[in-house]
Motif scaffolding. Structure first.
Motif, PDB file in Angstrom:
ATOM      1  N   HIS A 191      -4.878 -30.314 -27.260  1.00 21.12           N
ATOM      2  CA  HIS A 191      -3.589 -30.662 -26.679  1.00 21.12           C
ATOM      3  C   HIS A 191      -2.661 -29.441 -26.562  1.00 21.12           C
ATOM      4  CE1 HIS A 191      -5.076 -34.640 -27.530  1.00 21.12           C
ATOM      5  NE2 HIS A 191      -5.050 -34.407 -28.810  1.00 21.12           N
ATOM      6  N   ASP A 192      -3.183 -28.246 -26.779  1.00 24.21           N
ATOM      7  CA  ASP A 192      -2.370 -27.039 -26.842  1.00 24.21           C
ATOM      8  C   ASP A 192      -2.106 -26.481 -25.449  1.00 24.21           C
ATOM      9  OD1 ASP A 192      -1.108 -24.696 -27.408  1.00 24.21           O
ATOM     10  OD2 ASP A 192      -2.730 -23.818 -28.583  1.00 24.21           O
ATOM     11  N   ALA A 193      -0.888 -26.618 -24.963  1.00 28.21           N
ATOM     12  CA  ALA A 193      -0.537 -26.137 -23.627  1.00 28.21           C
ATOM     13  C   ALA A 193      -0.635 -24.624 -23.527  1.00 28.21           C
ATOM     14  CB  ALA A 193       0.877 -26.596 -23.250  1.00 28.21           C
TER      15      ALA A 193
ATOM     16  N   SER B  74      -0.782 -20.810 -15.819  1.00 28.39           N
ATOM     17  CA  SER B  74       0.051 -21.414 -14.779  1.00 28.39           C
ATOM     18  C   SER B  74      -0.366 -20.920 -13.400  1.00 28.39           C
ATOM     19  CB  SER B  74       1.527 -21.076 -15.017  1.00 28.39           C
ATOM     20  OG  SER B  74       1.973 -21.646 -16.243  1.00 28.39           O
ATOM     21  N   VAL B  75      -0.399 -21.839 -12.462  1.00 32.34           N
ATOM     22  CA  VAL B  75      -0.683 -21.516 -11.062  1.00 32.34           C
ATOM     23  C   VAL B  75       0.518 -21.984 -10.249  1.00 32.34           C
ATOM     24  CG1 VAL B  75      -2.255 -21.848  -9.116  1.00 32.34           C
ATOM     25  CG2 VAL B  75      -3.150 -21.851 -11.466  1.00 32.34           C
ATOM     26  N   PRO B  76       1.269 -21.081  -9.639  1.00 33.50           N
ATOM     27  CA  PRO B  76       2.503 -21.470  -8.952  1.00 33.50           C
ATOM     28  C   PRO B  76       2.233 -22.251  -7.676  1.00 33.50           C
ATOM     29  CG  PRO B  76       2.022 -19.156  -8.571  1.00 33.50           C
ATOM     30  CD  PRO B  76       1.026 -19.631  -9.589  1.00 33.50           C
ATOM     31  N   ALA B  77       3.227 -23.007  -7.260  1.00 33.38           N
ATOM     32  CA  ALA B  77       3.130 -23.747  -6.005  1.00 33.38           C
ATOM     33  C   ALA B  77       3.029 -22.774  -4.835  1.00 33.38           C
ATOM     34  CB  ALA B  77       4.354 -24.648  -5.835  1.00 33.38           C
ATOM     35  N   GLY B  78       2.338 -23.204  -3.791  1.00 32.41           N
ATOM     36  CA  GLY B  78       2.224 -22.377  -2.595  1.00 32.41           C
ATOM     37  C   GLY B  78       0.910 -22.615  -1.880  1.00 32.41           C
ATOM     38  N   THR B  79       0.718 -21.902  -0.794  1.00 30.62           N
ATOM     39  CA  THR B  79      -0.501 -22.043  -0.007  1.00 30.62           C
ATOM     40  C   THR B  79      -1.558 -21.028  -0.445  1.00 30.62           C
ATOM     41  OG1 THR B  79       0.329 -20.537   1.703  1.00 30.62           O
ATOM     42  CG2 THR B  79       0.796 -22.886   1.991  1.00 30.62           C
ATOM     43  N   PHE B  80      -2.800 -21.343  -0.129  1.00 35.06           N
ATOM     44  CA  PHE B  80      -3.903 -20.419  -0.368  1.00 35.06           C
ATOM     45  C   PHE B  80      -4.985 -20.696   0.661  1.00 35.06           C
ATOM     46  CE2 PHE B  80      -5.777 -24.092  -2.263  1.00 35.06           C
ATOM     47  CZ  PHE B  80      -7.140 -23.858  -2.441  1.00 35.06           C
ATOM     48  N   LEU B  81      -5.921 -19.777   0.797  1.00 34.59           N
ATOM     49  CA  LEU B  81      -7.038 -19.944   1.715  1.00 34.59           C
ATOM     50  C   LEU B  81      -8.151 -20.684   1.004  1.00 34.59           C
ATOM     51  CD1 LEU B  81      -7.135 -16.449   3.480  1.00 34.59           C
ATOM     52  CD2 LEU B  81      -6.378 -18.639   4.457  1.00 34.59           C
ATOM     53  N   MET B  82      -8.472 -21.876   1.495  1.00 38.15           N
ATOM     54  CA  MET B  82      -9.471 -22.747   0.878  1.00 38.15           C
ATOM     55  C   MET B  82     -10.687 -22.863   1.796  1.00 38.15           C
ATOM     56  SD  MET B  82      -8.867 -26.644  -0.485  1.00 38.15           S
ATOM     57  CE  MET B  82     -10.100 -27.525  -1.444  1.00 38.15           C
ATOM     58  N   GLY B  83     -11.877 -22.696   1.234  1.00 45.26           N
ATOM     59  CA  GLY B  83     -13.092 -22.859   2.011  1.00 45.26           C
ATOM     60  C   GLY B  83     -13.681 -21.551   2.494  1.00 45.26           C
ATOM     61  N   THR B  84     -14.706 -21.671   3.330  1.00 46.57           N
ATOM     62  CA  THR B  84     -15.440 -20.536   3.874  1.00 46.57           C
ATOM     63  C   THR B  84     -15.288 -20.489   5.381  1.00 46.57           C
ATOM     64  OG1 THR B  84     -17.082 -20.619   2.101  1.00 46.57           O
ATOM     65  CG2 THR B  84     -17.756 -19.538   4.142  1.00 46.57           C
ATOM     66  N   PRO B  85     -14.982 -19.316   5.966  1.00 47.29           N
ATOM     67  CA  PRO B  85     -14.907 -19.213   7.426  1.00 47.29           C
ATOM     68  C   PRO B  85     -16.260 -19.520   8.067  1.00 47.29           C
ATOM     69  CG  PRO B  85     -13.940 -17.279   6.379  1.00 47.29           C
ATOM     70  CD  PRO B  85     -14.656 -18.046   5.309  1.00 47.29           C
ATOM     71  N   GLU B  86     -16.230 -20.114   9.243  1.00 52.45           N
ATOM     72  CA  GLU B  86     -17.464 -20.479   9.937  1.00 52.45           C
ATOM     73  C   GLU B  86     -18.374 -19.272  10.149  1.00 52.45           C
ATOM     74  OE1 GLU B  86     -19.883 -23.429  11.622  1.00 52.45           O
ATOM     75  OE2 GLU B  86     -17.874 -23.743  10.795  1.00 52.45           O
ATOM     76  N   ASP B  87     -17.787 -18.114  10.451  1.00 47.15           N
ATOM     77  CA  ASP B  87     -18.625 -16.957  10.755  1.00 47.15           C
ATOM     78  C   ASP B  87     -19.290 -16.359   9.525  1.00 47.15           C
ATOM     79  OD1 ASP B  87     -16.416 -15.814   9.582  1.00 47.15           O
ATOM     80  OD2 ASP B  87     -16.013 -14.381  11.182  1.00 47.15           O
TER      81      ASP B  87
ATOM     82  N   SER C  89       0.831 -27.938  -5.058  1.00 46.39           N
ATOM     83  CA  SER C  89       1.989 -27.924  -5.959  1.00 46.39           C
ATOM     84  C   SER C  89       1.638 -27.171  -7.240  1.00 46.39           C
ATOM     85  CB  SER C  89       2.403 -29.358  -6.301  1.00 46.39           C
ATOM     86  OG  SER C  89       2.765 -30.071  -5.137  1.00 46.39           O
ATOM     87  N   GLY C  90       2.669 -26.693  -7.936  1.00 42.14           N
ATOM     88  CA  GLY C  90       2.431 -25.939  -9.157  1.00 42.14           C
ATOM     89  C   GLY C  90       1.726 -26.766 -10.221  1.00 42.14           C
TER      90      GLY C  90
ATOM     91  N   PRO D 195       0.152 -31.138 -14.194  1.00 37.53           N
ATOM     92  CA  PRO D 195       1.208 -30.726 -13.258  1.00 37.53           C
ATOM     93  C   PRO D 195       2.160 -29.753 -13.942  1.00 37.53           C
ATOM     94  CG  PRO D 195       0.965 -33.117 -13.319  1.00 37.53           C
ATOM     95  CD  PRO D 195       0.183 -32.571 -14.470  1.00 37.53           C
ATOM     96  N   ALA D 196       2.794 -28.898 -13.144  1.00 38.66           N
ATOM     97  CA  ALA D 196       3.781 -27.970 -13.701  1.00 38.66           C
ATOM     98  C   ALA D 196       4.930 -28.739 -14.320  1.00 38.66           C
ATOM     99  CB  ALA D 196       4.301 -27.039 -12.599  1.00 38.66           C
ATOM    100  N   GLN D 197       5.423 -28.247 -15.455  1.00 37.51           N
ATOM    101  CA  GLN D 197       6.530 -28.903 -16.144  1.00 37.51           C
ATOM    102  C   GLN D 197       7.859 -28.509 -15.528  1.00 37.51           C
ATOM    103  OE1 GLN D 197       5.927 -31.233 -18.521  1.00 37.51           O
ATOM    104  NE2 GLN D 197       3.773 -30.844 -18.046  1.00 37.51           N
TER     105      GLN D 197
END
Length: 336
Positions: free
Chosen positions: A63-65, A70-83, A123-124, A334-336
Motif C-alpha cells: 500500500h506504499d505510494a 508519477s506520470v503527468p497528464a498529457g498526450t503521447f505517441l501510442m502504437g507503431t507506425p504502419e511503415d 490523465s495524470g 489516478p493522480a492525487q
C-alpha cells in the motif's frame, strides 16, 4: 577478436525515422552475438550478477505510494507506425537463423494490432516503480485480500510445450522476484486491495515509453543490459539470469518516468480487454479498451522473449482465467 570488429558492429550513424531503430537494433544484436559490448550500454559484468541476500531484499509495502512513479497528464505517441511493420520483417530476417520463420505476411499480420500510431491523451496517474513481488502478493493473501496461487493450474514451460502444473524453481520463488502464476482476476484483486487498479494499456504504454514514441523504455537503441531477456538459449550469459530476476535489477532500462522492468523479466497483465483493432478504434482520450471480449492484454515481454517482443508497443492477448509462469503485473492509481 579485434576491438575494430566489436566497435564496427556496435557503432551507428545518425539516423532518423522508423528505419533508425531497426538498424540500431541489428547492430547491437550483432555486437552481442560477437561477444562485444554494446556501444549504448555499460560494460557487462565479468560474471553473472550475484543474487541479493535476504538482508538486501526490502520488498515495498503493497500500500506504499512511495513505491510508485508519477506520470503527468498529457498526450503521447501510442502504437507503431504502419511503415515500421515492413521493418520488423527486415529485422527478423537479419537476426533469425531460419529465415523461413520470417514470413512477411505472417509477421505483418501478427503486429498489425499495434497500428496505427496516434496521439493519445492520458490523465495524470501513478504506476508501480516495480512489478509486484512474491512477498507482496503473499502478504495480500495473508490479509485476506487475495487468493492463494494454484500452481497445479499454472501454465509452465516444458521445452517448447506449455503444460499445466509445476513448481517454481528456487530462484523464481524468492521474495524479491516478481510474482507469477497469477490470473488476471487475481492481479486485479491485488491492485484493488492495494487501493488501485491494473493500468490500462494507454497508461502502461505511456509509463513505458514516455511521450516521444521511443521503441524501448530507454530509447531507440537496443541495450542488451537494459532488461532480463532471452539471450541465446536462455543461459543468462548476457543479463545474468536464466528465469526471473529481482525486481529493479536493470536500472539502465528505466523508463522516462523511472519505472523499472517495463520490458523484460515478466509479461504484465493490464486492465483492457483485447481487440485486434483496439488502437484503430480506441478513444483519443483515456482509452479503456473494448467493452466486450474474452481475452485480456499482457505487455512488456519477459525473460523468455527476444528483443522484438521487448518493444514498448508489443501487445499480446491471453485468456484471463489462465495463470502463467512468465506473467506478473504492477498497479496504477489516478493522480492525487
Amino acid at each position: 577478436m579485434s576491438d575494430h570488429v566489436c566497435t564496427s558492429a556496435a557503432r551507428s550513424r545518425p539516423l532518423s525515422g522508423a528505419r533508425a531503430w531497426v538498424l540500431l537494433l541489428i547492430a547491437a544484436l550483432s555486437a552481442t552475438a560477437l561477444g562485444c559490448r554494446s556501444a549504448a550500454s555499460t560494460p557487462p559484468p565479468s560474471s553473472p550478477p550475484e543474487q541479493p541476500t535476504e538482508s538486501d531484499t526490502r520488498p515495498a509495502e503493497p500500500h506504499d505510494a512511495d513505491d510508485m512513479v508519477s506520470v503527468p497528464a498529457g498526450t503521447f505517441l501510442m502504437g507503431t507506425p504502419e511503415d515500421e511493420l515492413s521493418l520488423i520483417v527486415e529485422l527478423c530476417r537479419q537476426i533469425n537463423p531460419a529465415p523461413t520463420g520470417c514470413n512477411r505476411e505472417r509477421l505483418i499480420a501478427h503486429h498489425r494490432n499495434e497500428t496505427p500510431q496516434r496521439e493519445v491523451y492520458v490523465s495524470g496517474f501513478s504506476i508501480g516503480r516495480n512489478e509486484v513481488t512474491n512477498a507482496e502478493y503473499e502478504r495480500c493473501v495473508s490479509e485476506g485480500g487475495c487468493t492463494a496461487r494454484d500452481f497445479d493450474r499454472c501454465v509452465f514451460f516444458a521445452g517448447r510445450e506449455h503444460v499445466h502444473g509445476g513448481t517454481l524453481d528456487e530462484v523464481q520463488a524468492r521474495d524479491d522476484h516478481p510474482v507469477v502464476c497469477v490470473s488476471w482476476e487475481q492481479a486485479a484483486a491485488y491492485c484493488q486491495h492495494a487501493g488501485g487498479a491494473l493500468p490500462t494499456e494507454a497508461q502502461w504504454e505511456k509509463a513505458a515509453r514516455g511521450v516521444d514514441g521511443r521503441v524501448f523504455p530507454w530509447g531507440n537503441d537496443w541495450n542488451p543490459l537494459g532488461a532480463n531477456w532471452a539471450e541465446g538459449e536462455h543461459t543468462g550469459s548476457v543479463d545474468g539470469y536464466v528465469t526471473t530476476s529481482p525486481v529493479g535489477s536493470f536500472p539502465a532500462g528505466a523508463s522516462p518516468y523511472g519505472a523499472l522492468d517495463m520490458v523484460g523479466n515478466v509479461w504484465e497483465w493490464v486492465a483492457d480487454r483485447y481487440a485486434e483493432d483496439a488502437y484503430a478504434q480506441g478513444a483519443a482520450s483515456d482509452p479503456q479498451g473494448p467493452e466486450t471480449g474474452t481475452g485480456r492484454v499482457m505487455r512488456g515481454g519477459g525473460y523468455a522473449a527476444q528483443p522484438l517482443a521487448q518493444r514498448t508497443a508489443k501487445r499480446v492477448p491471453r485468456d484471463p482465467p489462465e495463470a502463467y509462469v512468465n506473467i506478473g503485473f504492477r498497479c496504477a492509481r489516478p493522480a492525487q
